[in-house]
Design a protein around this motif. Structure first.
Motif, mmCIF file in Angstrom:
data_model
loop_
_atom_site.group_PDB
_atom_site.id
_atom_site.type_symbol
_atom_site.label_atom_id
_atom_site.label_comp_id
_atom_site.label_asym_id
_atom_site.label_seq_id
_atom_site.Cartn_x
_atom_site.Cartn_y
_atom_site.Cartn_z
ATOM 1 N N HIS A 186 0.898 -1.331 0.007
ATOM 2 C CA HIS A 186 -0.294 -0.369 0.291
ATOM 3 C C HIS A 186 0.618 0.965 -0.297
ATOM 4 C CE1 HIS A 186 -2.837 -2.785 0.609
ATOM 5 N NE2 HIS A 186 -2.771 -3.134 1.676
ATOM 6 N N SER B 296 -1.400 4.987 -1.232
ATOM 7 C CA SER B 296 -2.073 5.342 -0.651
ATOM 8 C C SER B 296 -1.317 5.427 0.899
ATOM 9 C CB SER B 296 -3.253 4.294 -0.044
ATOM 10 O OG SER B 296 -3.448 3.832 1.137
ATOM 11 N N ASN B 297 -0.581 4.561 1.708
ATOM 12 C CA ASN B 297 0.258 5.484 2.291
ATOM 13 C C ASN B 297 1.258 7.009 1.535
ATOM 14 O OD1 ASN B 297 -0.265 3.318 3.913
ATOM 15 N ND2 ASN B 297 1.389 1.973 3.254
ATOM 16 N N GLY C 246 -2.233 -0.208 -10.001
ATOM 17 C CA GLY C 246 -3.075 -0.283 -9.065
ATOM 18 C C GLY C 246 -2.632 0.453 -8.394
ATOM 19 N N GLN C 247 -1.325 0.460 -7.764
ATOM 20 C CA GLN C 247 -1.243 1.431 -6.815
ATOM 21 C C GLN C 247 -1.330 2.782 -7.160
ATOM 22 O OE1 GLN C 247 2.867 -0.088 -7.890
ATOM 23 N NE2 GLN C 247 3.385 -0.436 -5.687
ATOM 24 N N GLU D 39 -4.670 3.652 -6.558
ATOM 25 C CA GLU D 39 -4.893 3.240 -4.800
ATOM 26 C C GLU D 39 -4.746 4.429 -4.685
ATOM 27 O OE1 GLU D 39 -2.968 0.199 -1.782
ATOM 28 O OE2 GLU D 39 -1.385 1.227 -2.033
ATOM 29 N N ALA E 263 -7.628 6.969 -4.922
ATOM 30 C CA ALA E 263 -8.158 6.622 -3.736
ATOM 31 C C ALA E 263 -8.219 7.816 -2.439
ATOM 32 C CB ALA E 263 -8.823 4.979 -3.615
ATOM 33 N N LYS E 264 -6.693 7.906 -1.942
ATOM 34 C CA LYS E 264 -6.786 7.975 -0.933
ATOM 35 C C LYS E 264 -7.017 8.952 -0.761
ATOM 36 C CE LYS E 264 -5.529 7.401 3.087
ATOM 37 N NZ LYS E 264 -6.022 6.928 4.355
ATOM 38 N N GLU F 181 -10.426 10.162 -0.473
ATOM 39 C CA GLU F 181 -11.337 10.283 0.467
ATOM 40 C C GLU F 181 -11.046 11.427 1.158
ATOM 41 O OE1 GLU F 181 -9.120 7.344 3.540
ATOM 42 O OE2 GLU F 181 -9.734 5.864 2.117
#
Ligand code: GTP
Ligand code: MG
Length: 353
Positions: A229, A232-233, A265-266, A269, A272-273, A276
């Motif tokens: 992740h 996202s991190n 995908g990364q 991700e 998406a973060k 958020e």
């Protein structure tokens, strides 16, 4: 240092970048040395910074090279007779990006003046500025705040980086010079993210220009991470680096960089973060880049525009289409010198006297 490979530009947008004052010229050098963009670049200073510009950057030395004495008004007086050189440089530009460190004379005095000229020319005008460290004192911080206010009314968007945020959470152990190199890297990364988005395709370019037009308060955050992740991190780290709240930002330009293993995908991700953090209504423009020598690390730079604006985004549902840029044909360095996390920072040696 080896440059990134020259990539074909799809959009015919004309981007010009101007570095103003010592810090602006230093950030411009950083940009010129590490990334390849179609943008023409000009460095302007009343002191000696124009003597140290990269070969690809045009120089406009102002006055006799003795500087402004830290006084914005002196810088503006000196600049008057050079206005026409700047007007010539921005002629035909669609977008002009101004880089400066606020708080002393040249950057604080000339950035708003030059912004006025570029906006009058009809170009979308974006400023990317550093605000001084708090330890630089009340005088510089007040002077920077005044210049920032002037920039807000004379540009479409001011991308603001607070030097103090660059120290937040960093490991203490470095010099003031390290801190400024870090500041330059952050400015260069932000401008790279924006120019990539502007130069990628005509549709995206127009959409990004719409997002930044009259966007007002903007900000740049960045983070880096490795492992599961990482995308996202890195975003989480970027938002944790500042106490500001960006919910409701009108748009975000997100640039994700990784090694040759960076996957869609990364990137997804990471995006998406970002959603958020800022909400679902913002237009999000994403680009990604694979760089040899980057290893496992993922760097994310996020430019947020229209923070706190009541204006709804024109195109809030912009589809997220990562621009896959393969820059791995010949060995290259990334825009960052080392794969070490960019937010590992050292202590700052306070200036004395
Ligand atoms: N990014 C970056 N910021 C810097 C650097 N040096 C200083 N700064 C910051 O930028 C602010 C303005 O400094 P300078 O750019 O040196 O000042 P100037 O605009 O050339 O103004 P005068 O020298 O007074 O004419 C400082 O208060 C620092 O916070 C640098 O090398 N890089
Ligand atoms: Mg200077």
């Amino acid at each position: 240092m080896m440059k990134l490979k020259e990539l074909p530009r799809v959009a015919s947008v004309e981007v010009r970048i101007i570095g103003i004052g010592g810090a602006g010229c230093s950030s411009l050098n950083r940009l010129a040395e590490t990334v390849s963009s179609g943008a023409s670049m000009l460095g302007i200073d009343t002191g000696s910074a124009t003597a140290h510009l990269s070969d690809s950057v045009e120089a406009l030395p102002i006055g006799n090279g003795f500087g402004s004495g830290g006084n914005p008004e002196t810088a503006v007086d000196l600049f008057n007779e050079y206005e026409s050189s700047v007007i010539d440089f921005i002629d035909g530009a669609d977008v002009v990006i101004l880089l400066a460190g606020l708080g002393r004379g040249t950057g604080s005095g000339l950035a708003p003046e030059i912004a006025r000229l570029t906006r009058d020319s009809g170009a979308l005008t974006i400023a990317a500025v550093n605000m001084p460290f708090e330890f630089e004192g009340r005088f510089r911080n007040q002077s920077a705040a005044r210049a920032h206010e002037l920039l807000e009314s004379s540009t479409d968007a001011v991308m603001t980086m607070c030097n103090d945020d660059l120290l937040a959470g960093g490991a203490m152990g470095g010099s003031l010079n390290d801190a400024f190199v870090n500041a330059d890297m952050n400015i260069a990364a932000a401008v790279h993210a924006v120019t990539l988005a502007l130069e990628s395709s005509p549709e995206r370019s127009i959409s990004v220009q719409d997002s930044l037009s009259n966007a007002g308060e903007s900000a740049v955050v960045s983070g880096a991470s490795t492992g599961l992740h990482a995308g996202s991190n890195a975003v989480q780290q970027a938002f944790a680096s500042t106490s500001n709240d960006f919910v409701g930002a009108r748009s975000a330009v997100v640039h994700v960089e990784g090694g040759i293993g960076l996957s869609l995908g990364q990137v997804a991700e990471a995006v998406a973060k970002v959603r958020e953090e800022i909400g679902l209504d913002a237009a999000v423009h994403v680009s990604s880049e694979r760089l040899i020598g980057m290893g496992q690390e993922i760097n994310v730079t996020i430019v947020l525009a229209g923070i706190g604006s009541e204006l709804p985004s024109e195109d809030k549902f912009t589809p997220i289409i990562p621009v896959q840029r393969e820059t791995a044909i010949t060995p290259m360095v990334s825009v960052f010198d080392t794969p070490a996390p960019r937010r590992t920072r050292g202590p700052v040696l306070l200036p004395t006297g």
